[in-house]
Design an enzyme around this catalytic site. Structure first.
Site, short mmCIF file in Angstrom:
data_model
loop_
_atom_site.label_atom_id
_atom_site.label_comp_id
_atom_site.label_asym_id
_atom_site.label_seq_id
_atom_site.Cartn_x
_atom_site.Cartn_y
_atom_site.Cartn_z
CG ASP A 149 -2.35 0.34 0.89
OD1 ASP A 149 -2.53 1.20 0.02
OD2 ASP A 149 -3.28 -0.20 1.52
CG ASP A 208 -9.84 1.56 -0.94
OD1 ASP A 208 -8.83 1.56 -1.68
OD2 ASP A 208 -9.81 1.42 0.28
C1 GLA Z 1 -6.10 1.07 1.36
C2 GLA Z 1 -6.21 0.07 0.21
C3 GLA Z 1 -7.28 -0.97 0.53
C4 GLA Z 1 -6.94 -1.66 1.83
C5 GLA Z 1 -6.78 -0.65 2.95
C6 GLA Z 1 -6.26 -1.26 4.23
O1 GLA Z 1 -7.25 1.84 1.46
O2 GLA Z 1 -6.52 0.74 -0.98
O3 GLA Z 1 -7.39 -1.90 -0.53
O4 GLA Z 1 -5.76 -2.41 1.68
O5 GLA Z 1 -5.87 0.39 2.59
O6 GLA Z 1 -6.10 -0.33 5.25
#
Ligand code: GLA
Length: 375
Positions: free
Chosen positions: A127, A184
């Protein structure tokens, strides 16, 4: 070779968030086998954020698993996942903390990669939260890529920087196998539609060895059973899955497998759709006809074995026509050729269509065909 075709598996984040533990992972692994998902190609079981304690070990400097969630440590979880014939994935981040504020790998890349190798990890999602302001994210992804190459295990590198700094242009050269290209996803048709539309222009960078990742699937989530508060209908999940397959996206299931059945289970196991996603030539789709159409775009993808996939979509809230003029894919009437079309969902052979194809689509519905050229 890793990511020869788009990686497939399951990721904990959509359904479980921070409520992950050994039991959930074991049950999910069991379900991947019992439901025939492993045999359909879903091989990676990935634990997302929130698996560790809030602090590194003061002596070794290593990230330490949360012992209430994973009382037997991560190697035991990994061994169980492997015993089911699956591969094991974990998560870290290029900043000083993960997005959910757990320890992350900035300046610990080589140690952490070593730790993941000791766990028997086969896949790392990486990430992009809490990076020091002066740190260049491209360099940080290259660092972890090198750390993974040095750790003595073959580990698939899944970058998650949400399409930032034109990731599609440098992911492949950085050794990344799949790159998140959007923010997301959430369990709504608007999210699915907007993600797909946002990638039409960029999808040409995606292909064998390094795939554009439009995020984990929400198929079968039904907003975690809280239907009154949103979630998608079966028709919307159908269009979602068809789009991801058309875009050669990694297929990472995100719904609770312990509740996955009926329509959605059949959908994600549909052999024809998976074949379209996993086509060995890994070509991106294109929007012929009318590339600016954001309401009822039709997607075409050239497949191996002289086949094509055609996906008609209706992103609007009323009934609309989907259409494709074959001239716009380079098939002039004078050639004498048409498309022999077989429904990808039902297997129904609708014969050879000449010149154009037009059909009515319910709101948010789609139609998908496998085609060959025929006179
Ligand atoms: C980010 C990523 C998600 C997930 C969260 C976890 O938002 O884009 O897919 O992994 O972090 O905290």
């Amino acid at each position: 070779m890793l990511a020869k075709t788009p990686p497939m598996g399951f990721n904990t984040w959509n359904t479980f968030g921070e409520d992950i533990n050994e039991q959930v992972i074991r049950e999910t692994a069991d379900k991947m086998v019992e439901l025939g998902l492993r045999d359909a190609g879903y091989e990676y079981l990935v634990i997302d954020d929130c698996w560790s304690k809030r602090e590194r070990d003061p002596v070794t400097g290593k990230i330490v698993p949360d012992e209430t969630k994973f009382p037997n440590g991560m190697k035991a979880v990994s061994d169980y996942v492997h015993s089911k014939g699956l591969k094991f994935g974990m998560y870290s981040c290029d900043g000083v903390m993960t997005c959910a504020r757990y320890p992350a790998s900035f300046d610990h890349e080589f140690l952490d990669a070593q730790t993941f190798a000791e766990y028997g990890v086969d896949f790392l999602k990486y990430d992009n939260c809490y990076r020091p302001r002066t740190a260049d994210q491209v360099l940080l992804y290259r660092r972890m890529s090198n750390a993974l190459k040095a750790c003595g295990r073959e580990i698939l590198f899944s970058a998650c920087n949400w399409g930032d700094v034109e990731v599609e242009k440098w992911a492949r050269s950085a050794g990344i196998h799949m790159y998140r290209s959007t923010g997301d996803i959430n369990d709504s048709f608007a999210s699915i539609r907007d993600i797909a539309l946002s990638q039409v222009e960029k999808i040409n960078y995606s292909g064998t060895g390094c795939f554009n990742d439009m995020d984990m699937l929400v198929v079968g989530m039904y907003n975690n059973g809280n239907v009154s508060a949103g979630g998608c209908t079966d028709i919307e999940y159908k269009t979602h899955f068809a789009l991801w397959c058309m875009f050669s996206c990694p297929l990472m299931l995100g719904g609770d497998l312990r509740k996955l059945d009926g329509f959605c289970l059949d959908l994600v196991k549909n052999k024809t759709l998976i074949r379209i996603d996993q086509d060995e030539e890994g070509r991106p789709p294109f929007v012929p006809n009318d590339p600016g159409n954001r309401n009822t775009p039709t997607f075409v993808k050239v497949l191996s074995d002289n086949q094509y996939a055609v996906l008609f979509t209706n992103f609007k809230d009323d009934r609309r026509a989907g259409e494709l003029y074959f001239e716009t894919i380079g098939l002039p009437v004078a050639s004498g050729y048409g498309l022999h079309m077989v429904d990808a969902f039902t297997g129904e052979d609708i014969g050879v269509k000449k010149e154009y194809m037009r059909l009515e689509l319910e709101p948010h519905d789609c139609a998908m065909y496998i085609c060959t050229l025929e006179k």
